[in-house]
Design an enzyme around this catalytic site. Sequence first.
Site, PDB file in Angstrom:
ATOM      1  N   HIS A  60       0.815  -1.220   0.000  1.00 28.89           N
ATOM      2  CA  HIS A  60       0.000   0.000   0.000  1.00 28.89           C
ATOM      3  C   HIS A  60       0.852   1.275   0.000  1.00 28.89           C
ATOM      4  CE1 HIS A  60       0.314  -0.108   4.541  1.00 28.89           C
ATOM      5  NE2 HIS A  60       0.353   1.206   4.357  1.00 28.89           N
ATOM      6  N   ASP A  90       0.146  -7.726   1.961  1.00 23.65           N
ATOM      7  CA  ASP A  90       0.419  -6.295   1.788  1.00 23.65           C
ATOM      8  C   ASP A  90       1.917  -6.019   1.730  1.00 23.65           C
ATOM      9  OD1 ASP A  90      -0.094  -3.591   1.474  1.00 23.65           O
ATOM     10  OD2 ASP A  90      -0.255  -3.202   3.625  1.00 23.65           O
ATOM     11  N   SER A 168       4.519   2.507   7.898  1.00 22.27           N
ATOM     12  CA  SER A 168       4.238   1.337   7.068  1.00 22.27           C
ATOM     13  C   SER A 168       5.435   0.970   6.200  1.00 22.27           C
ATOM     14  CB  SER A 168       3.030   1.608   6.166  1.00 22.27           C
ATOM     15  OG  SER A 168       1.854   1.733   6.910  1.00 22.27           O
TER      16      SER A 168
END
Length: 216
Positions: A60, A90, A168
């Site tokens: 992402h 992910d 992230s």
Amino acid sequence: LITQELPSRAMRSAQTIGPSVVRVRGFSDDPKDPKGEEKQNGVGSGVVISDDGVILTNLHVVQGSKKLMVTFADGFESEATVVAVQPENDLAVIKAVKIPDDLQPATLGSTAKLMPGDEVVAVGFPFGIGPSVSAGVISGMNREFRNEGASVLRGLIQFDAAANPGNSGGPLVNMAGEVIGVVTAILNPTSARTFIGIAFAATIESAGTALGVPPF
């Protein structure tokens, strides 16, 4: 020992992983802003896993970007390209076009012996600020999390070291400075998207399958 204060385990861990952590920025193909600068699509983190510039991050973080830029620990910048993705976890693998001299890849660990209460450190670029270090413990293993795309991520590490948007893709490391996971998500039941004490990381074994190699 009486007269000198020993460095903390978290500090030693952060120093070990520090040279391998990168900032990852994505840019859209929209027209440049009024200042003539490219429009940034998002910012995240990544960790160098080989000395030829291969970097592990979240899918992402890079998804939807037409151009990727990575900034290494010494400030060196390079464009990067996506070489592999693993949507079910992910995860994405990207590779820098150019690399700095003496690039230091991270040491990859294992989650086989991880237990709730084990100390961990997360390093990344929350809100683009960093590299920033936070410390905590493993809160649980084999967790599930439903992301914004409505897919369910499974087999995650739950931890309580502070993580926020921008963390992230950054590494979750043990006290030896070994990467045991990739910071992937935070749980917040509100629209604030800020840390309330529960964060998740994909295991390094999941990352191994994204790389096309057996689990570490």
